[in-house]
Design a protein around this motif. Structure first.
Motif, PDB file in Angstrom:
ATOM      1  N   LEU A 129       2.127 -40.265 -56.746  1.00  0.00           N
ATOM      2  CA  LEU A 129       1.892 -40.471 -57.917  1.00  0.00           C
ATOM      3  C   LEU A 129       1.275 -42.113 -58.055  1.00  0.00           C
ATOM      4  O   LEU A 129       1.176 -42.589 -57.023  1.00  0.00           O
ATOM      5  N   SER A 130       0.794 -42.721 -58.906  1.00  0.00           N
ATOM      6  CA  SER A 130       0.228 -43.872 -59.032  1.00  0.00           C
ATOM      7  C   SER A 130       1.111 -44.920 -58.894  1.00  0.00           C
ATOM      8  O   SER A 130       0.755 -45.944 -58.381  1.00  0.00           O
ATOM      9  N   ASP A 131       2.500 -44.700 -59.222  1.00  0.00           N
ATOM     10  CA  ASP A 131       3.395 -45.850 -59.045  1.00  0.00           C
ATOM     11  C   ASP A 131       4.558 -45.374 -58.168  1.00  0.00           C
ATOM     12  O   ASP A 131       5.582 -46.591 -57.784  1.00  0.00           O
ATOM     13  N   ARG A 132       4.486 -44.391 -57.551  1.00  0.00           N
ATOM     14  CA  ARG A 132       5.420 -44.061 -56.510  1.00  0.00           C
ATOM     15  C   ARG A 132       5.335 -42.666 -55.806  1.00  0.00           C
ATOM     16  O   ARG A 132       4.507 -42.086 -56.198  1.00  0.00           O
ATOM     17  N   ASP A 133       6.008 -42.610 -54.714  1.00  0.00           N
ATOM     18  CA  ASP A 133       5.809 -41.267 -54.148  1.00  0.00           C
ATOM     19  C   ASP A 133       7.405 -40.394 -54.310  1.00  0.00           C
ATOM     20  O   ASP A 133       8.307 -41.111 -54.152  1.00  0.00           O
ATOM     21  N   LEU A 134       7.309 -39.229 -54.501  1.00  0.00           N
ATOM     22  CA  LEU A 134       8.437 -38.371 -54.671  1.00  0.00           C
ATOM     23  C   LEU A 134       8.530 -37.467 -53.635  1.00  0.00           C
ATOM     24  O   LEU A 134       7.706 -36.948 -53.329  1.00  0.00           O
ATOM     25  N   LEU A 135       9.778 -37.375 -53.240  1.00  0.00           N
ATOM     26  CA  LEU A 135      10.105 -36.121 -52.116  1.00  0.00           C
ATOM     27  C   LEU A 135      10.934 -34.990 -52.896  1.00  0.00           C
ATOM     28  O   LEU A 135      12.235 -35.300 -53.304  1.00  0.00           O
ATOM     29  N   PRO A 136      10.431 -33.799 -53.388  1.00  0.00           N
ATOM     30  CA  PRO A 136      11.225 -32.888 -53.782  1.00  0.00           C
ATOM     31  C   PRO A 136      12.210 -32.370 -52.896  1.00  0.00           C
ATOM     32  O   PRO A 136      11.956 -32.284 -51.723  1.00  0.00           O
ATOM     33  N   TYR A 137      13.287 -31.989 -53.622  1.00  0.00           N
ATOM     34  CA  TYR A 137      14.480 -31.426 -52.764  1.00  0.00           C
ATOM     35  C   TYR A 137      15.271 -30.132 -53.521  1.00  0.00           C
ATOM     36  O   TYR A 137      15.013 -30.148 -54.436  1.00  0.00           O
ATOM     37  N   ARG A 138      16.049 -29.718 -52.357  1.00  0.00           N
ATOM     38  CA  ARG A 138      16.873 -28.464 -53.007  1.00  0.00           C
ATOM     39  C   ARG A 138      18.256 -28.566 -52.139  1.00  0.00           C
ATOM     40  O   ARG A 138      18.099 -28.799 -50.973  1.00  0.00           O
ATOM     41  N   LEU A 139      19.257 -28.987 -52.971  1.00  0.00           N
ATOM     42  CA  LEU A 139      20.458 -28.804 -52.474  1.00  0.00           C
ATOM     43  C   LEU A 139      21.210 -27.325 -52.658  1.00  0.00           C
ATOM     44  O   LEU A 139      21.487 -27.026 -53.683  1.00  0.00           O
ATOM     45  N   THR A 140      21.535 -26.796 -51.573  1.00  0.00           N
ATOM     46  CA  THR A 140      22.396 -25.624 -51.655  1.00  0.00           C
ATOM     47  C   THR A 140      23.620 -25.730 -51.308  1.00  0.00           C
ATOM     48  O   THR A 140      24.016 -26.491 -50.122  1.00  0.00           O
ATOM     49  N   LEU A 141      24.525 -25.437 -52.188  1.00  0.00           N
ATOM     50  CA  LEU A 141      26.113 -25.315 -51.809  1.00  0.00           C
ATOM     51  C   LEU A 141      26.631 -23.910 -51.943  1.00  0.00           C
ATOM     52  O   LEU A 141      26.083 -22.996 -52.721  1.00  0.00           O
ATOM     53  N   ALA A 142      27.316 -23.879 -50.848  1.00  0.00           N
ATOM     54  CA  ALA A 142      27.909 -22.536 -50.524  1.00  0.00           C
ATOM     55  C   ALA A 142      29.432 -22.802 -50.404  1.00  0.00           C
ATOM     56  O   ALA A 142      30.027 -23.599 -49.404  1.00  0.00           O
ATOM     57  N   LEU A 143      30.449 -21.836 -51.100  1.00  0.00           N
ATOM     58  CA  LEU A 143      31.690 -22.031 -51.041  1.00  0.00           C
ATOM     59  C   LEU A 143      32.311 -20.826 -50.220  1.00  0.00           C
ATOM     60  O   LEU A 143      31.888 -19.594 -50.620  1.00  0.00           O
ATOM     61  N   HIS A 144      32.889 -20.825 -49.105  1.00  0.00           N
ATOM     62  CA  HIS A 144      33.280 -19.629 -48.237  1.00  0.00           C
ATOM     63  C   HIS A 144      35.039 -19.963 -48.085  1.00  0.00           C
ATOM     64  O   HIS A 144      35.562 -21.026 -48.104  1.00  0.00           O
ATOM     65  N   ARG A 145      35.624 -18.940 -47.626  1.00  0.00           N
ATOM     66  CA  ARG A 145      37.057 -18.767 -47.322  1.00  0.00           C
ATOM     67  C   ARG A 145      36.737 -19.476 -45.732  1.00  0.00           C
ATOM     68  O   ARG A 145      35.647 -19.226 -45.100  1.00  0.00           O
TER      69      ARG A 145
ATOM     70  N   PHE B   9      13.566 -37.140 -55.063  1.00  0.00           N
ATOM     71  CA  PHE B   9      14.115 -38.560 -54.603  1.00  0.00           C
ATOM     72  C   PHE B   9      12.857 -39.242 -54.649  1.00  0.00           C
ATOM     73  O   PHE B   9      11.621 -38.963 -54.304  1.00  0.00           O
ATOM     74  N   ASP B  10      12.911 -40.494 -55.314  1.00  0.00           N
ATOM     75  CA  ASP B  10      11.767 -41.649 -55.147  1.00  0.00           C
ATOM     76  C   ASP B  10      11.742 -42.086 -53.919  1.00  0.00           C
ATOM     77  O   ASP B  10      12.795 -42.836 -53.393  1.00  0.00           O
ATOM     78  N   ALA B  11      10.832 -41.899 -52.980  1.00  0.00           N
ATOM     79  CA  ALA B  11      10.728 -42.222 -51.639  1.00  0.00           C
ATOM     80  C   ALA B  11      10.569 -43.922 -51.398  1.00  0.00           C
ATOM     81  O   ALA B  11      10.917 -44.273 -50.390  1.00  0.00           O
ATOM     82  N   THR B  12      10.116 -44.595 -52.488  1.00  0.00           N
ATOM     83  CA  THR B  12      10.345 -45.993 -52.336  1.00  0.00           C
ATOM     84  C   THR B  12      11.840 -46.704 -52.168  1.00  0.00           C
ATOM     85  O   THR B  12      12.030 -47.566 -51.398  1.00  0.00           O
ATOM     86  N   ALA B  13      12.840 -45.718 -52.656  1.00  0.00           N
ATOM     87  CA  ALA B  13      14.150 -45.942 -52.619  1.00  0.00           C
ATOM     88  C   ALA B  13      14.644 -45.591 -51.396  1.00  0.00           C
ATOM     89  O   ALA B  13      15.764 -46.090 -50.894  1.00  0.00           O
ATOM     90  N   LEU B  14      14.046 -44.667 -50.675  1.00  0.00           N
ATOM     91  CA  LEU B  14      14.657 -44.029 -49.368  1.00  0.00           C
ATOM     92  C   LEU B  14      14.025 -44.996 -48.151  1.00  0.00           C
ATOM     93  O   LEU B  14      14.619 -45.099 -47.332  1.00  0.00           O
TER      94      LEU B  14
END
Length: 158
Positions: free
Chosen positions: A121-137, A153-158
């Protein structure tokens, strides 16, 4: 003689009035994501009441293109789950624990993936993510519950 003492006092007071340092932006981003994840997990019907349950956290799988350390994400998720009140007990899961299952134990697996290339973007870079959570026995491969959380995530923060 009074001038050096006055100057020293002014410097000390100016230092006390200065803004506190900005919190670590990576920590803040992971904290926000982990808080959202913890809210999803503790509201799972099978975990009710959460304070009578034990969550065994598997080591997370994190896409390297996100530039986030798996251990750092695990620490953030663990802290967020422990901060829920009333909440479950939270322990690290190890493969040696497979096959050991109590009615109150659950294995939580997490996977953090990049869902698209870096968005510039003009003022930052973004890193799109997907967090998958799975609950098992602990002794089962099939998930009892699964959800996904998407964001960027704002890539400048990472």
């Amino acid at each position: 003689m009074r001038k050096p003492a006055t100057l020293l006092l002014a410097l000390v007071l100016a230092g006390c009035a200065a803004q506190p340092p900005e919190p670590d932006p990576i920590r803040r981003a992971l904290h926000n994501l982990s808080q959202r994840a913890a809210e999803h997990v503790v509201n799972v019907e099978a975990l009710q009441p959460p304070d009578g349950q034990v969550l065994l956290l598997a080591y997370p799988q994190v896409d390297q293109t996100l530039e986030i350390d798996s251990g750092r994400f695990l620490e953030s998720l663990t802290r967020s789950l422990l901060s829920v009140s009333p909440g479950p007990q939270v322990l690290d899961w190890r493969p040696a624990m497979a096959g050991q299952s109590g009615g109150h134990q659950w294995r939580l697996e997490s996977r953090l993936d990049a869902t698209a290339p870096r968005l510039v973007l003009s003022d930052r870079d973004l890193l799109p993510y997907r967090l998958t959570l799975a609950l098992h026995r602990p002794d089962a491969d099939e998930a009892v519950w699964q959800t996904e959380i998407e964001g960027a995530f704002d890539a400048t923060a990472l």
